[in-house]
Design a protein around this motif. Structure first.
Motif, mmCIF file in Angstrom:
data_model
loop_
_atom_site.group_PDB
_atom_site.id
_atom_site.type_symbol
_atom_site.label_atom_id
_atom_site.label_comp_id
_atom_site.label_asym_id
_atom_site.label_seq_id
_atom_site.Cartn_x
_atom_site.Cartn_y
_atom_site.Cartn_z
ATOM 1 N N ALA A 237 0.833 -1.207 0.000
ATOM 2 C CA ALA A 237 0.000 0.000 0.000
ATOM 3 C C ALA A 237 0.863 1.250 0.000
ATOM 4 C CB ALA A 237 -0.929 -0.009 1.209
ATOM 5 N N VAL A 238 1.916 1.245 0.799
ATOM 6 C CA VAL A 238 2.823 2.406 0.831
ATOM 7 C C VAL A 238 3.525 2.546 -0.515
ATOM 8 C CG1 VAL A 238 4.919 3.319 1.877
ATOM 9 C CG2 VAL A 238 3.134 2.347 3.329
ATOM 10 N N ALA A 239 3.963 1.431 -1.097
ATOM 11 C CA ALA A 239 4.626 1.493 -2.401
ATOM 12 C C ALA A 239 3.694 2.075 -3.461
ATOM 13 C CB ALA A 239 5.092 0.099 -2.815
ATOM 14 N N ALA A 240 2.414 1.685 -3.416
ATOM 15 C CA ALA A 240 1.450 2.230 -4.377
ATOM 16 C C ALA A 240 1.227 3.713 -4.135
ATOM 17 C CB ALA A 240 0.132 1.468 -4.272
ATOM 18 N N ALA A 241 1.187 4.140 -2.868
ATOM 19 C CA ALA A 241 1.038 5.563 -2.562
ATOM 20 C C ALA A 241 2.220 6.355 -3.090
ATOM 21 C CB ALA A 241 0.896 5.754 -1.054
ATOM 22 N N LEU A 242 3.421 5.806 -2.951
ATOM 23 C CA LEU A 242 4.614 6.471 -3.487
ATOM 24 C C LEU A 242 4.537 6.598 -5.003
ATOM 25 C CD1 LEU A 242 7.286 4.652 -1.305
ATOM 26 C CD2 LEU A 242 6.745 7.086 -1.200
ATOM 27 N N ARG A 243 4.001 5.589 -5.628
ATOM 28 C CA ARG A 243 3.881 5.595 -7.085
ATOM 29 C C ARG A 243 2.905 6.667 -7.562
ATOM 30 N NH1 ARG A 243 7.043 3.413 -11.196
ATOM 31 N NH2 ARG A 243 5.789 3.412 -13.091
ATOM 32 N N THR A 244 1.970 7.028 -6.684
ATOM 33 C CA THR A 244 0.944 8.008 -7.073
ATOM 34 C C THR A 244 1.171 9.377 -6.427
ATOM 35 O OG1 THR A 244 -0.488 7.172 -5.296
ATOM 36 C CG2 THR A 244 -0.775 6.225 -7.491
ATOM 37 N N GLY A 245 2.433 9.669 -6.067
ATOM 38 C CA GLY A 245 2.761 11.031 -5.656
ATOM 39 C C GLY A 245 3.242 11.234 -4.244
ATOM 40 N N ALA A 246 3.176 10.211 -3.374
ATOM 41 C CA ALA A 246 3.686 10.367 -2.006
ATOM 42 C C ALA A 246 5.213 10.384 -2.021
ATOM 43 C CB ALA A 246 3.171 9.237 -1.125
ATOM 44 N N THR A 247 5.802 10.741 -0.906
ATOM 45 C CA THR A 247 7.250 10.867 -0.813
ATOM 46 C C THR A 247 7.798 9.926 0.257
ATOM 47 O OG1 THR A 247 7.004 12.695 0.751
ATOM 48 C CG2 THR A 247 7.229 13.268 -1.581
ATOM 49 N N PRO A 248 9.102 9.554 0.152
ATOM 50 C CA PRO A 248 9.690 8.677 1.168
ATOM 51 C C PRO A 248 9.593 9.280 2.563
ATOM 52 C CG PRO A 248 11.111 8.808 -0.756
ATOM 53 C CD PRO A 248 10.044 9.847 -0.954
ATOM 54 N N GLY A 249 9.562 8.431 3.551
ATOM 55 C CA GLY A 249 9.433 8.850 4.940
ATOM 56 C C GLY A 249 8.958 7.670 5.760
ATOM 57 N N THR A 250 8.436 7.928 6.923
ATOM 58 C CA THR A 250 7.921 6.872 7.786
ATOM 59 C C THR A 250 6.406 6.946 7.809
ATOM 60 O OG1 THR A 250 9.911 6.865 9.158
ATOM 61 C CG2 THR A 250 7.922 5.906 10.103
ATOM 62 N N TYR A 251 5.772 5.841 7.425
ATOM 63 C CA TYR A 251 4.316 5.775 7.287
ATOM 64 C C TYR A 251 3.711 4.959 8.418
ATOM 65 C CZ TYR A 251 4.594 7.701 2.577
ATOM 66 O OH TYR A 251 4.802 8.532 1.494
ATOM 67 N N THR A 252 2.576 5.411 8.885
ATOM 68 C CA THR A 252 1.747 4.637 9.801
ATOM 69 C C THR A 252 0.616 4.008 8.999
ATOM 70 O OG1 THR A 252 2.229 6.071 11.680
ATOM 71 C CG2 THR A 252 0.242 4.725 11.821
ATOM 72 N N VAL A 253 0.419 2.712 9.191
ATOM 73 C CA VAL A 253 -0.632 2.007 8.467
ATOM 74 C C VAL A 253 -1.577 1.370 9.484
ATOM 75 C CG1 VAL A 253 -1.183 0.179 6.822
ATOM 76 C CG2 VAL A 253 0.888 1.561 6.511
#
Length: 291
Positions: A237-253
């Motif tokens: 899910a994080v990888a897909a978010a990055l693919r659609t414009g998010a940036t590297p960092g620490t994510y809470t899921v």
């Protein structure tokens, strides 16, 4: 040759979970346990077996033909099986539970060590347990691989969404939705089109964005059904978010069973951190007869 169940000695086991994603750990250091798909289905049944989302067989790499070539400094191999008896390549929550088990039982010292999986070698960090606190476990998940097939969609209930393929060592199809209620009860597996896209099945994530570094999701896991949490699914899910414009960092899921934390580095590699606990242990007495 698989030994008939009537002839088998009782098998020690442990039960654990990572954020509600639960597993049965079967210690088999010498690789002597012949575990069939029927065995796995029976063990994972929540009424007639022990109950779990999957099986983690802990076998020394030198005793597992599947770990050939991965034995340099990596003592243990994670033989992961889905609840339907199928083989699993990787499991982000499962590998953390297995690491916790190996440390708790004295097979491995606390700290950082590696485990072999069907998806390759993974580094894990298990903190020293105190009298009152076990601490979260971290695993290096490597780099996601994407994009995959284009033009994929997933349908659940009366709704459909475009999906993004993500490979985390196992296949994922990620759909961003407006509400986690929209996929319905997920009693029936969602369908992916075209049907030929995943001939061996796929784990599907339904994801909502809470904030730039905060996601929430539900998962229908391949070979299991809807689960309380999925480590590789959270990373997908994080990888897909990055693919659609998010940036590297620490994510809470956020997942139904709890929270996981995914750190994304500049080279796109990921670390997954979350709870991993061993909750019970006992002995399996194999059934004399099966349905």
């Amino acid at each position: 040759m698989t030994i008939p169940a009537v002839c088998r000695a009782p098998q020690p086991f442990a039960k654990g979970h990572g954020a509600g994603n639960d597993f049965i750990v079967l210690p088999d250091p010498g690789g002597h346990l012949a575990l069939s798909a029927t065995d796995v289905v029976w063990l994972c049944d929540r009424r007639t077996g022990i109950g779990a989302d999957g099986i983690l067989r802990a076998v020394r790499s030198t005793a597992s033909p599947e770990a050939t070539g991965m034995t340099d400094g990596t003592e243990w191999f994670m033989d992961y099986r889905n609840a339907d008896g199928s083989l699993g390549q990787m499991c982000g929550n499962g590998i953390r539970v297995l690491a916790r088990y190996l440390v708790d039982t004295g097979y491995c010292p606390p700290g950082t060590f590696t485990l072999a999986t069907r998806a390759g070698i993974r580094s894990v960090h298990v903190p020293q347990r105190t009298a009152t606190f076990a601490g979260p476990v971290t695993v290096d998940m490597g780099r996601p691989r994407l994009p995959g097939p284009a033009g994929l969609t997933v349908s659940a209930g009366t709704r459909s969404w475009p999906v993004l393929h993500v490979d985390m060592g196992n296949p994922h199809a990620v759909a961003f939705v407006e509400s986690l209620a929209h996929p319905g009860d997920l009693t029936a597996p969602p369908s992916v089109a075209p049907a030929t896209a995943y001939p061996h099945g796929v784990t599907i994530e339904f994801v909502v964005r809470r904030s730039p570094y905060h996601l929430a999701l539900r998962v229908h896991e391949r070979g299991v059904g809807e689960t309380r949490a999925c480590g590789t699914g959270a990373c997908a899910a994080v990888a897909a978010a990055l693919r659609t414009g998010a940036t590297p960092g620490t994510y809470t899921v956020d997942m139904p069973g709890g929270q996981l934390r995914i750190a994304v580095f500049a080279d796109s590699s990921m670390e997954l951190t979350g709870p991993a606990a061993i909750t019970a242990s006992g002995v399996v007495r194999w059934p004399l007869h099966r349905p």
